[in-house]
Each structure stands twice: as C-alpha cells, then as structure tokens.
Design a protein around this motif. Structure first.
Motif, PDB file in Angstrom:
ATOM      1  N   PHE A 253      40.064 -46.061  43.569  1.00 22.64           N
ATOM      2  CA  PHE A 253      41.267 -45.696  42.814  1.00 22.64           C
ATOM      3  C   PHE A 253      41.003 -45.762  41.307  1.00 22.64           C
ATOM      4  O   PHE A 253      41.426 -44.877  40.557  1.00 22.64           O
ATOM      5  N   ILE A 254      40.306 -46.821  40.858  1.00 21.04           N
ATOM      6  CA  ILE A 254      40.058 -46.974  39.413  1.00 21.04           C
ATOM      7  C   ILE A 254      39.283 -45.764  38.879  1.00 21.04           C
ATOM      8  O   ILE A 254      39.595 -45.241  37.805  1.00 21.04           O
ATOM      9  N   VAL A 255      38.305 -45.283  39.667  1.00 19.72           N
ATOM     10  CA  VAL A 255      37.522 -44.119  39.214  1.00 19.72           C
ATOM     11  C   VAL A 255      38.453 -42.905  39.067  1.00 19.72           C
ATOM     12  O   VAL A 255      38.444 -42.211  38.044  1.00 19.72           O
ATOM     13  N   TRP A 256      39.298 -42.683  40.083  1.00 16.30           N
ATOM     14  CA  TRP A 256      40.257 -41.564  40.016  1.00 16.30           C
ATOM     15  C   TRP A 256      41.189 -41.730  38.814  1.00 16.30           C
ATOM     16  O   TRP A 256      41.429 -40.805  38.041  1.00 16.30           O
ATOM     17  N   HIS A 257      41.695 -42.966  38.671  1.00 16.77           N
ATOM     18  CA  HIS A 257      42.679 -43.289  37.649  1.00 16.77           C
ATOM     19  C   HIS A 257      42.137 -43.023  36.235  1.00 16.77           C
ATOM     20  O   HIS A 257      42.840 -42.482  35.378  1.00 16.77           O
TER      21      HIS A 257
ATOM     22  N   THR B 196      42.635 -41.522  31.549  1.00 15.17           N
ATOM     23  CA  THR B 196      41.830 -41.876  30.371  1.00 15.17           C
ATOM     24  C   THR B 196      40.976 -40.691  29.927  1.00 15.17           C
ATOM     25  O   THR B 196      41.029 -40.280  28.778  1.00 15.17           O
ATOM     26  N   TRP B 197      40.211 -40.108  30.869  1.00 18.36           N
ATOM     27  CA  TRP B 197      39.374 -38.953  30.506  1.00 18.36           C
ATOM     28  C   TRP B 197      40.150 -37.649  30.695  1.00 18.36           C
ATOM     29  O   TRP B 197      39.942 -36.690  29.960  1.00 18.36           O
ATOM     30  N   GLY B 198      40.998 -37.629  31.713  1.00 19.91           N
ATOM     31  CA  GLY B 198      41.930 -36.506  31.872  1.00 19.91           C
ATOM     32  C   GLY B 198      41.436 -35.296  32.633  1.00 19.91           C
ATOM     33  O   GLY B 198      42.168 -34.323  32.751  1.00 19.91           O
TER      34      GLY B 198
END
Ligand code: HEM
Length: 269
Positions: free
Chosen positions: A155-159, A164-166
């Motif tokens: 989830f953090i990678v997706w998030h 953050t990167w968009g």
C-alpha cells in the motif's frame, strides 16, 4: 620443572578472537532477542508516524483558511509547513528529508528483522507441532503480521505513487494536496483499496502494539488489560481517522472547489 597447562574454552562457550568479534550492537542483532528489540523500536517509530500522519490529515476537514489576502486549503498550508520545519536553522526541506530518512531506515530495518526472525523460527522448529491446534494458536499472530505487513508495505508504494510522486493519480499537481486527495479517492476502486489497506494496518497495529511490550520485556501480567486497551485504542483511532477520508470523499464532504481558493487549479473532470 613444573609444567604449565593452558586450558581451552569450555565446550559450547562462545569465544571469539578480538579480530573476529563484531561490534556489540551487531552481535545483539544476530540474536532473536536483538531482532525483537529492533522490531519493537522501529515499530514505535512507525506508530509515531501513522498517528501523526492521520492527525495531520484531519486538517482536510478544516477546509479553506484565509492567510493574509490568500484563501487556501488548510491541508495545503500543512504540507508547506512540513517543508519549512526548522527554517532557518536548516535550509528549506532539510528537516522533512531527515525525518523521511529516519522513517525509511526504520521500515527497512523492521522488514529485515522480521525476515530474519521468520528464518530463525523455521530453523529452530525442526520437529513440527504435534497438534494442529497448537500450530494454529502459535502461528496465528505471526502469520497475520506477515500478511498485514505485506499489504501495508505494498500500500505504501501505491500511496507514494498516488499522492507524493503522482504518477497513478490523474492530473496530479505538486503542492495541491487537497485537490490530489479528492482526485484520487473519488475513484471507487482506489477508495476501497485505501479502506482495505487501512483495515490491514489496524490489525497490524493491534498485534504490534501488544507484542512490542513483550519484546521490550515490559510484560508484567498486571498490565495486560492496560496493554490490550492501548493496542485497541491506537489501532481504532488510526483506522477510524484514515478510513474516514475515502468515505468522506465518496460522500462529497471532501470536495475540491476551485472557486473557494485564490489560486485555483482546474479539476480534471
Ligand atoms: C486515507 C489515509 C491517508 C491519506 C489521505 C494520506 C495522505 C497523504 C498525502 C496527501 C501525502 C503527501 C503529502 C505531501 O507530499 O505533501 C502522504 C504521504 C505519505 N503517506 Fe499518507 N495518507 C494516508 C494514509 C497513510 C498510511 C496508512 C501510511 C502508512 C502506513 C501512509 C504513509 C505515507 C508516507 C510514508 C508518505 C510520504 C511522506 C513524505 O514523503 O513526506 N499514509 N499521505
């Protein structure tokens, strides 16, 4: 003439030459107890982050604020505030990067120690549990932690890619936090993903807060009820706050309005 004998170490004694001896911290990390300490300490850093992150995100409910002549979403002010932390002692953005570095190191160590402990557990248990029930009881918590931990990590990678990167967020605009969240969580599958991931995070936090006391050796049975309530409380607060954001967006409570701010960014749809 009297002979002198030098006796070797007792069999099984851990003796190392000065050249081979590792620093104490690495030696400790090589043991299960050391790895548990690392899991507990890095876990506390993670808990600190998710609690403050959730509280910070509650600013979404404060909507637009007036700053001088400017009308701006309060959560966007907060994003800028985080980048300005400790300016001018440190240059713009440095403190945030320092905090990010601590967080990245904590997450990496948490996963490394978890993998090491799992490996040690498998190696130590050469004889299988004799009853299926024992196996289930002993492994329920650790298997749950592995699953929920993996879901949270993915989830953090997706998030990050989303907010953050968009690059998985349509028409992402750097610095327009409120609008980016609205754009992202207005998509039903993404809102569901946030809800499921945060429920997994809640289970992980519950088991994590409970077992970190054990790992640190703070496990007097007199405090068990208190420990349990703390574990439930932390998990419930984080889940309630975080799950409220996708729900509020779906209900239109979080809804970017370009006419409400001084420098609007047009919506995609
Ligand atoms: C619905 C719940 C959540 C919302 C609305 C949310 C919102 C955001 C936003 C808007 C950002 C970008 C901030 C910026 O660049 O100014 C962000 C960053 C981040 N979020 Fe979340 N978040 C949520 C849940 C979570 C959870 C559960 C975790 C961890 C388990 C998490 C971890 C992070 C991390 C690590 C960053 C990067 C921080 C940085 O680089 O400064 N978030 N989040």
């Amino acid at each position: 003439m009297a002979q002198t004998f030098s006796r070797g170490p007792v069999t099984g004694t851990a003796v190392k030459t000065a050249a081979k001896r590792k620093p104490f911290v690495l030696d400790l990390y090589g043991t299960a107890v050391g790895k548990k300490y690392v899991m507990a300490i890095t876990g506390i850093i993670g808990i600190g982050f998710v609690v403050t992150h959730m509280i910070g995100n509650l600013k979404m409910y404060l909507g637009v604020v007036t700053e001088g002549d400017e009308r701006i979403y309060d959560i966007d002010v907060y994003g800028e505030f985080l980048r300005e932390l400790l300016v001018p002692i440190l240059p713009f953005g440095y403190t945030l990067w320092l905090l990010r570095f601590v967080l990245i190191a904590a997450v990496a160590l948490h996963i490394h120690a978890a993998a090491g402990l799992t490996k040690m557990n498998h190696e130590a248990r050469a004889v299988k549990y004799q009853s299926d029930r024992d196996y289930r009881v002993a492994n329920f918590a650790s298997r749950t932690m592995r699953w929920t931990g993996t879901i949270v990590a993915l989830f953090i990678v997706w998030h990050l890619a989303d907010l953050t990167w968009g690059f998985v967020n349509p028409d992402f605009q750097q610095g327009s936090v409120y609008r980016n969240i609205d754009q992202s969580l207005s998509r039903v599958p993404v809102a569901l993903l946030y809800i499921v991931a945060n429920l997994a995070l809640g289970i992980h936090l519950f088991h994590g807060v409970w077992s970190l006391f054990q790992s640190m050796g703070w496990n007097n049975p007199r405090f068990n009820a208190w420990r349990r309530n703390l574990a439930i409380g932390v998990a419930a607060i984080v889940v309630a706050g975080n799950v409220s954001f996708p729900i509020a967006t779906m209900l239109g409570i979080i809804d970017y309005d370009p006419t409400a701010v001084t420098e609007p960014v047009e919506l995609d749809s």
